[in-house]
Design a protein around this motif. Structure first.
Motif, PDB file in Angstrom:
ATOM      1  N   ILE A 217      -2.302  13.176  -1.954  1.00 59.11           N
ATOM      2  CA  ILE A 217      -2.082  13.941  -3.186  1.00 59.11           C
ATOM      3  C   ILE A 217      -3.409  14.244  -3.872  1.00 59.11           C
ATOM      4  O   ILE A 217      -3.653  15.367  -4.307  1.00 59.11           O
ATOM      5  CB  ILE A 217      -1.179  13.146  -4.153  1.00 59.11           C
ATOM      6  N   ALA A 218      -4.282  13.232  -3.929  1.00 58.25           N
ATOM      7  CA  ALA A 218      -5.572  13.426  -4.593  1.00 58.25           C
ATOM      8  C   ALA A 218      -6.363  14.519  -3.886  1.00 58.25           C
ATOM      9  O   ALA A 218      -6.931  15.406  -4.532  1.00 58.25           O
ATOM     10  CB  ALA A 218      -6.365  12.119  -4.619  1.00 58.25           C
ATOM     11  N   ILE A 219      -6.386  14.483  -2.545  1.00 57.89           N
ATOM     12  CA  ILE A 219      -7.147  15.487  -1.792  1.00 57.89           C
ATOM     13  C   ILE A 219      -6.580  16.880  -2.033  1.00 57.89           C
ATOM     14  O   ILE A 219      -7.300  17.813  -2.390  1.00 57.89           O
ATOM     15  CB  ILE A 219      -7.143  15.149  -0.289  1.00 57.89           C
TER      16      ILE A 219
ATOM     17  N   LEU B  19       3.228  20.597  -4.475  1.00 54.30           N
ATOM     18  CA  LEU B  19       1.866  20.639  -3.960  1.00 54.30           C
ATOM     19  C   LEU B  19       1.810  21.262  -2.570  1.00 54.30           C
ATOM     20  O   LEU B  19       0.895  20.985  -1.808  1.00 54.30           O
ATOM     21  CB  LEU B  19       1.276  19.224  -3.907  1.00 54.30           C
TER      22      LEU B  19
ATOM     23  N   VAL C 266      -2.689  15.251 -11.433  1.00 55.72           N
ATOM     24  CA  VAL C 266      -2.934  16.306 -10.453  1.00 55.72           C
ATOM     25  C   VAL C 266      -2.670  17.670 -11.075  1.00 55.72           C
ATOM     26  O   VAL C 266      -3.494  18.582 -10.976  1.00 55.72           O
ATOM     27  CB  VAL C 266      -2.040  16.123  -9.208  1.00 55.72           C
TER      28      VAL C 266
ATOM     29  N   SER D  39       0.826  -1.200   0.000  1.00 49.94           N
ATOM     30  CA  SER D  39       0.000   0.000   0.000  1.00 49.94           C
ATOM     31  C   SER D  39       0.862   1.253   0.000  1.00 49.94           C
ATOM     32  O   SER D  39       0.630   2.177  -0.777  1.00 49.94           O
ATOM     33  CB  SER D  39      -0.920  -0.024   1.209  1.00 49.94           C
TER      34      SER D  39
ATOM     35  N   LEU E  76      -6.815  10.595 -12.159  1.00 48.39           N
ATOM     36  CA  LEU E  76      -6.273  10.552 -10.803  1.00 48.39           C
ATOM     37  C   LEU E  76      -7.041   9.551  -9.941  1.00 48.39           C
ATOM     38  O   LEU E  76      -6.451   8.677  -9.292  1.00 48.39           O
ATOM     39  CB  LEU E  76      -6.357  11.958 -10.196  1.00 48.39           C
TER      40      LEU E  76
ATOM     41  N   GLY F  16      -4.614  17.856  -4.453  1.00 53.84           N
ATOM     42  CA  GLY F  16      -4.702  18.216  -5.865  1.00 53.84           C
ATOM     43  C   GLY F  16      -6.111  18.642  -6.253  1.00 53.84           C
ATOM     44  O   GLY F  16      -6.285  19.592  -7.023  1.00 53.84           O
ATOM     45  N   ILE F  17      -7.116  17.952  -5.734  1.00 52.39           N
ATOM     46  CA  ILE F  17      -8.486  18.235  -6.154  1.00 52.39           C
ATOM     47  C   ILE F  17      -9.059  19.440  -5.412  1.00 52.39           C
ATOM     48  O   ILE F  17      -9.666  20.320  -6.009  1.00 52.39           O
ATOM     49  CB  ILE F  17      -9.384  16.992  -5.950  1.00 52.39           C
ATOM     50  N   ILE F  18      -8.837  19.521  -4.083  1.00 48.86           N
ATOM     51  CA  ILE F  18      -9.423  20.630  -3.324  1.00 48.86           C
ATOM     52  C   ILE F  18      -8.577  21.895  -3.437  1.00 48.86           C
ATOM     53  O   ILE F  18      -9.096  22.997  -3.456  1.00 48.86           O
ATOM     54  CB  ILE F  18      -9.630  20.248  -1.837  1.00 48.86           C
TER      55      ILE F  18
ATOM     56  N   VAL G  28      -6.362   2.247   0.789  1.00 46.98           N
ATOM     57  CA  VAL G  28      -5.984   3.265  -0.186  1.00 46.98           C
ATOM     58  C   VAL G  28      -4.568   3.718   0.126  1.00 46.98           C
ATOM     59  O   VAL G  28      -4.278   4.083   1.254  1.00 46.98           O
ATOM     60  CB  VAL G  28      -6.926   4.484  -0.088  1.00 46.98           C
ATOM     61  N   PRO G  29      -3.660   3.657  -0.847  1.00 48.38           N
ATOM     62  CA  PRO G  29      -2.299   4.127  -0.579  1.00 48.38           C
ATOM     63  C   PRO G  29      -2.330   5.546  -0.022  1.00 48.38           C
ATOM     64  O   PRO G  29      -2.861   6.457  -0.656  1.00 48.38           O
ATOM     65  CB  PRO G  29      -1.644   4.076  -1.960  1.00 48.38           C
ATOM     66  N   ASN G  30      -1.813   5.698   1.212  1.00 48.03           N
ATOM     67  CA  ASN G  30      -1.979   6.953   1.942  1.00 48.03           C
ATOM     68  C   ASN G  30      -1.509   8.181   1.181  1.00 48.03           C
ATOM     69  O   ASN G  30      -2.229   9.164   1.070  1.00 48.03           O
ATOM     70  CB  ASN G  30      -1.210   6.879   3.266  1.00 48.03           C
ATOM     71  N   PHE G  31      -0.290   8.106   0.663  1.00 44.42           N
ATOM     72  CA  PHE G  31       0.276   9.291   0.021  1.00 44.42           C
ATOM     73  C   PHE G  31      -0.524   9.649  -1.226  1.00 44.42           C
ATOM     74  O   PHE G  31      -0.744  10.822  -1.525  1.00 44.42           O
ATOM     75  CB  PHE G  31       1.755   9.058  -0.301  1.00 44.42           C
ATOM     76  N   LEU G  32      -0.972   8.615  -1.952  1.00 49.12           N
ATOM     77  CA  LEU G  32      -1.779   8.836  -3.150  1.00 49.12           C
ATOM     78  C   LEU G  32      -3.064   9.572  -2.796  1.00 49.12           C
ATOM     79  O   LEU G  32      -3.476  10.517  -3.477  1.00 49.12           O
ATOM     80  CB  LEU G  32      -2.084   7.472  -3.775  1.00 49.12           C
TER      81      LEU G  32
ATOM     82  N   SER H 150      -5.768   0.817  -4.972  1.00 44.11           N
ATOM     83  CA  SER H 150      -6.460   0.253  -3.814  1.00 44.11           C
ATOM     84  C   SER H 150      -6.862  -1.185  -4.089  1.00 44.11           C
ATOM     85  O   SER H 150      -6.739  -2.055  -3.229  1.00 44.11           O
ATOM     86  CB  SER H 150      -7.704   1.065  -3.487  1.00 44.11           C
TER      87      SER H 150
END
Lengths: 348, 281
Positions: free
Chosen positions: B131-133, B222, A308, A282, A316, B135-137, B124-128, A324
């Motif tokens: 980054i998604a959060i 980021l 991103v 993970s 993304l 990057g998106i917000i 869910v891979p934590n760092f991914l 996952s």
């Protein structure tokens, strides 16, 4: 922790998978089914989370499309209707989950292709990175841990522990930069970036060697933190196991110290390390974003990074979903392995 | 309060605890003094660009590509690292403790539901996800802190749940029930204080992890564009790797020392708070 049963010999100890022939499912099968159900539930939660993120993003898909073109209010309304954005949030969620479940992540504007196709094309590079890193860090970390426990309290142990402390505290991307600086920029031993030498037309063994040379530095950078983790856990686990009665019994039987240490104790001490592997996979999918970006590798992590910065939300979240799913599958396999490896496992 | 002081005293007598505490005090001092020593902030272009450390006595650690002094950058960066590290870890501690305590104490379907949620966050891979959060917000310090905390709490939740599961069968919990204490009071006033030790140990690891994630995000570009973080300098340094590797080395050493001091404190806390480990040695 209950008393472990020494895993000597090939015969299974104690639990048989289907002891009593009954109309009900055997405990082992029930365990497998339960784990499967849990895996499906976890993936559904991931889908819900992914949906929430899309909703949290400023503006929706139609806003993004309208941004580049001049659309009338009517056209926007009809687009919203076409993509179901006029429906209730609950209906949208169900539709979204149905799409994800069929691996339809939508269109990726920056690649002008379905997001799933892009991800499938990038998956192999990341998979190679992850598999190499897991196996390498496990082997090296275990060797360090076992050596440290063998010489517990002596100079070797102290030296290894200090080295582990340093590896444990240094983020993978710093290691990556350090490796590039030493082995690519200063010594010119290894390529600085990329997955293969471009335009060389290598085939067969030369191609494999070329790819391997490109992967040495990224894999090393991804490994270091987990070498430290496996080393620390391995040492603690060995010291724990060495105190147990079955080790004393093995010694009492007159087995050589080496056999007691490397065969009897080690086999039992390895179990906590297997659990760690699931967590490592993970975290490697996350670490791959940094490492693939630094080394310019065309994998899923690099794809996520590009997505991103170019605001390609579909791509993304597709990467998040596939990563996952990979972790869920790996964890399921580990649970199954555990059931076979460790007769003490609680089949609840 | 007395307990906290005596804990500090016991930490100071532990060799790695002492080293860790001295280092972390230095970092705290740096972030506290940043505004006083360098009132102009970290963005001032104070000298010629790309000065190597030692080349000019006015800039002992050199300057970056814009001629900004690296020392204020380090001081202000310490501020960002500590702020994000402590607040993200704090938020993760609160979420994790509440989730873990509820799951462990009430059990049944509540436990099942909360544990599946915990599984999902650990899958869910934590760092991914971070980054998604971000990057998106959008990248700002509150969002970054949220993105780090939201992936960090499951570790605490599992820890607290396991402890609460064990403790709730103890006699003192049964007596609390018999005298009619409410469940909430039993959990938060009677049970939780008894599982503080592992939470405290994990807290130092959480802060260290949060600092690494913040620096990694800023390194990728980021980070919050309005604050100078060690990751910001690392991001600049990455483009100058061939000619100015000191731009990477300076913030990297600060980052590694900070993380290492927190890990040392964590190890020492583990030894001090966990009597079982003492006999192991």
């Amino acid at each position: 922790m209950s008393e472990p049963v020494p895993l000597t010999g090939t015969g299974t100890t104690g639990r048989g998978p289907a002891k009593a022939p009954s109309r009900r499912l055997s405990p082992a099968l029930r365990y497998v089914l339960r784990r499967l159900l849990q895996a499906v539930l976890v993936m559904m939660l991931v889908m819900v989370g992914s949906f929430l993120l899309v909703k949290l993003a400023p503006g929706d898909m139609v806003d993004a499309m309208a941004g580049t073109r001049d659309l009338t209010a009517d056209q926007i309304a009809s687009l919203r209707e076409r993509y179901g954005l006029d429906q209730s949030v609950f209906v949208q969620l169900i539709r979204y989950m149905a799409l994800l479940a069929t691996f339809d992540f939508g269109y990726s504007p920056i690649n002008a292709a379905p997001a799933m196709d892009v991800i499938l094309a990038r998956l192999p590079v990341t998979a190679i990175l992850v598999v190499c890193s897991v196996s390498l860090s496990m082997v090296i970390g275990t060797i360090f841990g076992v050596l440290a426990s063998r010489f517990a309290g002596k100079a070797v142990d102290l030296g290894i522990s200090l080295f582990m402390l340093l590896l444990y505290a240094t983020p993978s991307f710093i290691i990556a930069i350090l490796l590039i600086l030493i082995f690519a920029v200063k010594l010119h031993w290894l390529p600085i970036a990329g997955f293969e030498s471009v335009g060389m037309g290598y085939t067969g063994l030369t191609y494999l060697k070329d790819v391997a040379a490109h992967l040495i530095l990224p894999v090393t950078a991804l490994c270091t933190f987990y070498i430290a983790i496996y080393g620390r856990i391995g040492r603690a686990s060995m010291l724990e196991v060495l105190k147990l009665d079955f080790v004393r019994t093995a010694r009492g039987k007159g087995l050589t110290e080496g056999r007691v240490f490397y065969v009897h104790a080690l086999r039992n001490a390895l179990l906590p390390l297997v659990t760690m592997a699931g967590l490592q996979v993970s975290s490697l999918f996350g670490g791959a974003v940094l490492i693939e970006t630094i080394f310019g590798l065309p994998g899923m992590g690099r794809t996520a990074f590009d997505a991103v910065f170019q605001r390609d939300t579909n791509l993304l979240l597709g990467v998040v979903f596939i990563s996952s799913l990979a972790v869920v599958i790996v964890n399921f396999v580990i649970d199954m392995l555990y059931m076979v490896l460790d007769p003490r496992v609680n089949l609840k | 309060m007395r307990g906290a002081l005596s804990l500090l005293g016991r930490l100071a007598r532990h060799p790695s605890g002492l080293i860790g505490m001295v280092l972390i005090l230095a970092i705290v001092a740096m972030s506290a003094l940043a505004g006083i020593l360098y009132p102009d902030g970290p963005w001032t272009m104070a000298g010629p660009p790309r000065l190597w450390p030692g080349a000019d006595p006015r800039f002992p650690l050199g300057t970056d590509t814009f001629g900004r002094d690296l020392i204020p950058a380090l001081f202000y960066g310490a501020r960002v690292s500590l702020l994000v590290g402590v607040s993200a870890a704090g938020a993760a501690l609160v979420i994790g403790t509440v989730v873990g305590a509820i799951a462990g104490y009430w059990g049944g379907w509540v436990d099942d539901a909360l544990m599946r949620l915990t599984d999902a966050f650990q899958t869910v891979p934590n760092f991914l996800l971070s980054i998604a959060i971000v990057g998106i917000i959008g990248a700002s310090l509150p969002v970054i802190t949220f993105a780090i905390a939201i992936v960090a709490w499951p570790m605490i939740a599992r820890l607290v749940r396991a402890d609460v599961l064990r403790l709730r069968t103890y006699d003192f919990v049964q007596s609390c029930k018999i005298i009619g204490m409410s469940d909430l009071r039993i959990v938060f006033q009677q049970i939780l204080p008894n599982c503080l030790a592992p939470i405290i140990v994990t807290a130092s690891v959480l802060v260290a992890n949060s600092i690494i994630v913040e620096a990694s995000l800023a390194f990728l570009g980021l980070g919050d564009p309005n604050v100078m973080s060690w990751g910001t300098v690392l991001n600049i340094g990455r483009q100058e790797l061939r000619n100015g590797w000191y731009l990477t080395a300076v913030p990297a050493v600060a980052l590694v020392l900070t993380v290492m001091s927190l890990n040392l404190i964590g190890d020492a806390l583990n030894d001090v708070l966990n009597p079982r480990l003492k006999e192991r040695k």
